[in-house]
Design a protein around this motif. Structure first.
Motif, short mmCIF file in Angstrom:
data_model
loop_
_atom_site.label_atom_id
_atom_site.label_comp_id
_atom_site.label_asym_id
_atom_site.label_seq_id
_atom_site.Cartn_x
_atom_site.Cartn_y
_atom_site.Cartn_z
N LYS A 114 -0.73 -26.53 92.35
CA LYS A 114 -1.77 -26.07 93.18
C LYS A 114 -1.47 -25.45 94.44
O LYS A 114 -2.97 -24.96 95.20
N ALA A 115 -0.16 -24.74 94.36
CA ALA A 115 0.00 -23.76 95.71
C ALA A 115 1.62 -22.95 94.94
O ALA A 115 1.69 -23.32 93.85
N ALA A 116 2.06 -22.04 95.86
CA ALA A 116 2.42 -21.20 94.63
C ALA A 116 3.94 -21.87 95.13
O ALA A 116 4.39 -23.51 95.36
N VAL A 117 4.82 -21.48 93.60
CA VAL A 117 5.89 -22.61 92.59
C VAL A 117 7.39 -21.65 93.90
O VAL A 117 7.43 -20.64 92.97
N LYS A 118 7.74 -22.46 94.54
CA LYS A 118 8.92 -21.70 95.25
C LYS A 118 10.30 -22.56 95.06
O LYS A 118 11.36 -21.45 94.09
N ALA A 119 10.41 -23.49 95.08
CA ALA A 119 11.56 -24.40 94.78
C ALA A 119 11.73 -24.77 93.21
O ALA A 119 11.07 -25.13 92.03
N LEU A 120 13.09 -24.83 91.89
CA LEU A 120 12.74 -24.82 90.94
C LEU A 120 14.63 -25.39 90.88
O LEU A 120 15.36 -25.10 91.90
N ALA A 121 14.64 -26.25 89.91
CA ALA A 121 16.15 -27.01 89.65
C ALA A 121 16.14 -27.22 88.70
O ALA A 121 15.40 -28.17 87.79
#
Length: 171
Positions: A114-121
């Motif tokens: 529901k908001a920006a997706v910055k963190a990915l692992a």
């Protein structure tokens, strides 16, 4: 003395996300594009990934180098296959009328944040498991089966998630 070794052009706006995959450097920009650069080549742009409509703010290749995860400011998480770049495949999401052989669409586009997706692992001990973190209006860490696109779990953190990291030693 500092000396510039190389300039990789291609974006029309700032670059906010980078991820390495062997000799490829993937860059995500405010122009909503992801560009694959082969740093060994003078003509370095291998392909352009088109699927986001706003700034690409997160990029991460899996350990095998077969899948790139990208997060966007429009709350979208995309999964891209490396093999699509090599073949020049144009299947997938197409948001432009002038889609050509160098533009690649995602294998999956996931819209549950529901908001920006910055963190990915990517999980180091379970192939195909991805964690993604959402911004202020989302506040969740979602765990994904990247083969099917299913959300396996969602944890409300009470705050935006800006970075994620799996332990390589502890399950």
């Amino acid at each position: 003395a500092e000396r510039r070794l190389r300039t990789l052009d291609g974006h029309s706006a700032r670059v906010g996300a980078l991820s390495w995959n062997q000799h490829w450097l993937s860059s995500g920009g405010r122009d909503s594009q992801i560009i694959q650069h082969d740093v060994r080549s003078r003509n370095h742009i291998v392909s352009t990934y088109v699927g986001h409509t706003q700034e690409v703010c997160g990029l991460r290749w899996n350990d095998e180098g077969s899948t790139l995860a990208s997060g966007g400011n429009e709350n979208l998480l995309c999964l891209w296959d490396a093999s699509m770049s090599r073949r020049g495949n144009t299947s997938g999401y197409n948001r432009s009328e002038n889609f050509d052989q160098s533009n690649i669409g995602p294998r999956l586009h996931l819209m549950q944040h529901k908001a920006a997706v910055k963190a990915l692992a990517w999980c180091p001990f379970h192939r195909g498991l991805l964690a993604s973190g959402g911004g202020t209006a989302d506040r969740t860490i979602k765990f994904w089966n990247t083969n099917s696109g299913a959300v396996l779990n969602s944890v409300d953190t009470g705050s935006q998630v800006c970075s994620l990291l799996w332990s390589k030693h502890q399950r």
